[in-house]
Write a protein that holds these residues in place. Structure first.
Motif, PDB file in Angstrom:
ATOM      1  N   TYR A  22      15.362  23.913 -34.287  1.00  0.00           N
ATOM      2  CA  TYR A  22      16.515  23.378 -35.015  1.00  0.00           C
ATOM      3  C   TYR A  22      16.299  21.927 -35.437  1.00  0.00           C
ATOM      4  N   GLN A  23      15.614  21.167 -34.620  1.00  0.00           N
ATOM      5  CA  GLN A  23      15.366  19.764 -34.974  1.00  0.00           C
ATOM      6  C   GLN A  23      14.279  19.626 -36.034  1.00  0.00           C
ATOM      7  N   SER A  24      13.286  20.514 -36.005  1.00  0.00           N
ATOM      8  CA  SER A  24      12.192  20.436 -36.968  1.00  0.00           C
ATOM      9  C   SER A  24      12.575  21.008 -38.321  1.00  0.00           C
ATOM     10  N   HIS A  25      13.253  22.153 -38.328  1.00  0.00           N
ATOM     11  CA  HIS A  25      13.515  22.851 -39.580  1.00  0.00           C
ATOM     12  C   HIS A  25      14.861  22.509 -40.206  1.00  0.00           C
ATOM     13  N   LEU A  26      15.879  22.253 -39.394  1.00  0.00           N
ATOM     14  CA  LEU A  26      17.205  21.931 -39.933  1.00  0.00           C
ATOM     15  C   LEU A  26      17.559  20.458 -39.767  1.00  0.00           C
ATOM     16  N   ASP A  27      16.614  19.680 -39.254  1.00  0.00           N
ATOM     17  CA  ASP A  27      16.831  18.237 -39.067  1.00  0.00           C
ATOM     18  C   ASP A  27      18.051  17.936 -38.201  1.00  0.00           C
ATOM     19  N   TYR A  28      18.353  18.810 -37.260  1.00  0.00           N
ATOM     20  CA  TYR A  28      19.462  18.550 -36.359  1.00  0.00           C
ATOM     21  C   TYR A  28      19.064  17.472 -35.355  1.00  0.00           C
ATOM     22  N   GLU A  29      20.065  16.736 -34.910  1.00  0.00           N
ATOM     23  CA  GLU A  29      19.855  15.778 -33.839  1.00  0.00           C
ATOM     24  C   GLU A  29      20.689  16.193 -32.629  1.00  0.00           C
ATOM     25  N   GLY A  31      22.288  25.039 -56.357  1.00  0.00           N
ATOM     26  CA  GLY A  31      21.125  25.080 -57.215  1.00  0.00           C
ATOM     27  C   GLY A  31      19.803  24.801 -56.525  1.00  0.00           C
ATOM     28  N   GLU A  32      19.833  24.552 -55.203  1.00  0.00           N
ATOM     29  CA  GLU A  32      18.599  24.192 -54.505  1.00  0.00           C
ATOM     30  C   GLU A  32      18.238  25.185 -53.401  1.00  0.00           C
ATOM     31  N   LEU A  33      18.833  26.361 -53.451  1.00  0.00           N
ATOM     32  CA  LEU A  33      18.578  27.373 -52.423  1.00  0.00           C
ATOM     33  C   LEU A  33      17.096  27.726 -52.335  1.00  0.00           C
ATOM     34  N   GLU A  34      16.490  28.054 -53.464  1.00  0.00           N
ATOM     35  CA  GLU A  34      15.095  28.484 -53.441  1.00  0.00           C
ATOM     36  C   GLU A  34      14.172  27.374 -52.955  1.00  0.00           C
ATOM     37  N   ASP A  35      14.464  26.124 -53.318  1.00  0.00           N
ATOM     38  CA  ASP A  35      13.627  25.002 -52.876  1.00  0.00           C
ATOM     39  C   ASP A  35      13.671  24.851 -51.365  1.00  0.00           C
ATOM     40  N   TYR A  36      14.864  24.926 -50.803  1.00  0.00           N
ATOM     41  CA  TYR A  36      14.975  24.738 -49.351  1.00  0.00           C
ATOM     42  C   TYR A  36      14.453  25.949 -48.591  1.00  0.00           C
ATOM     43  N   TYR A  37      14.623  27.141 -49.167  1.00  0.00           N
ATOM     44  CA  TYR A  37      14.045  28.312 -48.518  1.00  0.00           C
ATOM     45  C   TYR A  37      12.531  28.216 -48.508  1.00  0.00           C
ATOM     46  N   GLN A  38      11.955  27.786 -49.621  1.00  0.00           N
ATOM     47  CA  GLN A  38      10.502  27.642 -49.681  1.00  0.00           C
ATOM     48  C   GLN A  38      10.021  26.564 -48.713  1.00  0.00           C
ATOM     49  N   GLN A  39      10.821  25.519 -48.552  1.00  0.00           N
ATOM     50  CA  GLN A  39      10.470  24.481 -47.571  1.00  0.00           C
ATOM     51  C   GLN A  39      10.361  25.079 -46.176  1.00  0.00           C
ATOM     52  N   LEU A  40      11.309  25.932 -45.820  1.00  0.00           N
ATOM     53  CA  LEU A  40      11.261  26.583 -44.509  1.00  0.00           C
ATOM     54  C   LEU A  40      10.042  27.489 -44.393  1.00  0.00           C
ATOM     55  N   CYS A  78      18.556  38.670 -52.091  1.00  0.00           N
ATOM     56  CA  CYS A  78      19.999  38.461 -51.922  1.00  0.00           C
ATOM     57  C   CYS A  78      20.657  38.053 -53.239  1.00  0.00           C
ATOM     58  N   GLY A  79      20.027  38.430 -54.340  1.00  0.00           N
ATOM     59  CA  GLY A  79      20.611  38.163 -55.645  1.00  0.00           C
ATOM     60  C   GLY A  79      20.637  36.704 -56.035  1.00  0.00           C
ATOM     61  N   GLY A  80      19.835  35.873 -55.363  1.00  0.00           N
ATOM     62  CA  GLY A  80      19.786  34.455 -55.673  1.00  0.00           C
ATOM     63  C   GLY A  80      20.994  33.668 -55.209  1.00  0.00           C
ATOM     64  N   ARG A  81      21.860  34.297 -54.407  1.00  0.00           N
ATOM     65  CA  ARG A  81      23.103  33.633 -53.983  1.00  0.00           C
ATOM     66  C   ARG A  81      23.000  33.021 -52.601  1.00  0.00           C
ATOM     67  N   TYR A  82      22.161  33.577 -51.748  1.00  0.00           N
ATOM     68  CA  TYR A  82      22.008  33.113 -50.376  1.00  0.00           C
ATOM     69  C   TYR A  82      20.687  33.657 -49.855  1.00  0.00           C
ATOM     70  N   ALA A  83      20.370  33.344 -48.603  1.00  0.00           N
ATOM     71  CA  ALA A  83      19.147  33.835 -47.977  1.00  0.00           C
ATOM     72  C   ALA A  83      19.369  33.821 -46.471  1.00  0.00           C
TER      73      ALA A  83
END
Length: 262
Positions: free
Chosen positions: A22-29, A82-91, A105-110
């Motif tokens: 969670y800290q590495s991928h979602l930047d949680y503290e 508008g940045e779903l695909e970018d952040y998914y690719q980052q993961l 998911c039809g480009g709406r969520y992942a």
């Protein structure tokens, strides 16, 4: 009764592995931590989360391997419109397993999964901190009873719904909730199926104005007396919904040195 959703709790098998994920991928503290006798509780969230934003509570019980049942659905986290695909690719580039990509998911969520198999939906929102909790989804066996529970017991509003051929999703949240606050998604499948609760799903937590007065109000509204304030040393309490999902009740001093009432 304030009714803001304070946090959602999940149980994990390997605390350090989960914290790293969670800290590495979602930047949680880490917001706070409590070390008990044989267990550890950690509150997590984005650095710049809103005061009405919900935290993720991770609980680790030594020597236990939590079982993810199907009554528990997922948490959803936010990324900008508008940045779903970018952040998914980052993961994906960071080594997160490809579970349900935006295209499927039809480009709406992942969706991705954490180390314990907890599902995490990625949704696009115009408000809220990056990766902040947008909603928690639980499955219910009777939509009318589930909606009645949240609207009558807690005074929540139904703020959205999606009705398909075989299932429906209903979203509930407190009246006049901040855009940054978390909501509850109730998923109802029309085929009459039942669900296994498992023990990897813990609870939702609702923040109250006055624990004892609001507990009395819930009892007047015929909520389940599961763990009353006295049995919890007057620090918190628990009720259950009609399906057995646990709901913690707590007062929260956002200015206190510790997030825990212990």
């Amino acid at each position: 009764m304030d009714g803001t959703l304070d946090h959602t709790m999940i149980r994990v098998a390997d605390l350090e592995a989960s914290l790293d994920w969670y800290q590495s991928h979602l930047d949680y503290e880490e917001k706070d931590r409590y070390e008990g006798d044989g267990f550890t509780i950690v509150y997590l969230g984005p650095e710049d989360m809103h005061e009405d934003g919900a935290m993720l509570e991770i609980t680790h019980n030594e020597g236990e391997e939590p079982d993810v049942g199907d009554a528990w659905g997922h948490i959803a986290v936010r990324v900008p419109e508008g940045e779903l695909e970018d952040y998914y690719q980052q993961l994906m580039d960071e080594g997160v397993a490809d579970y349900r990509d935006p295209e499927s998911c039809g480009g709406r969520y992942a969706f991705v999964k954490d180390p314990d198999g907890h599902e995490i939906e990625i949704v696009q929102r115009e408000t809220g901190a990056l990766w902040s909790l947008d909603h928690t989804m639980i499955r219910v066996e009777d939509a009318d009873e589930a909606l009645g529970f949240w609207t009558r017991k807690f005074g929540y509003d139904e703020v959205g719904r999606w009705e398909a051929d075989t299932f429906a999703n209903y979203f509930v949240e407190p009246e006049n909730a901040a855009d940054e606050a978390m909501s509850v998604e109730l998923t109802y499948n029309y085929d009459g199926r039942t669900y296994d609760m498992g023990d990897a799903w813990g609870h939702l937590c609702v923040r109250l104005d006055d624990l004892h007065d609001d507990w009395d109000q819930l009892m007047t509204r015929e909520a389940t007396d599961y763990r009353d304030p006295e049995s919890c040393d007057d620090m918190y309490a628990f009720t259950k919904d009609q399906d057995g999902h646990e709901i913690e009740l707590i007062e929260r001093d956002l200015e206190a040195d510790s997030l825990f009432p212990f």
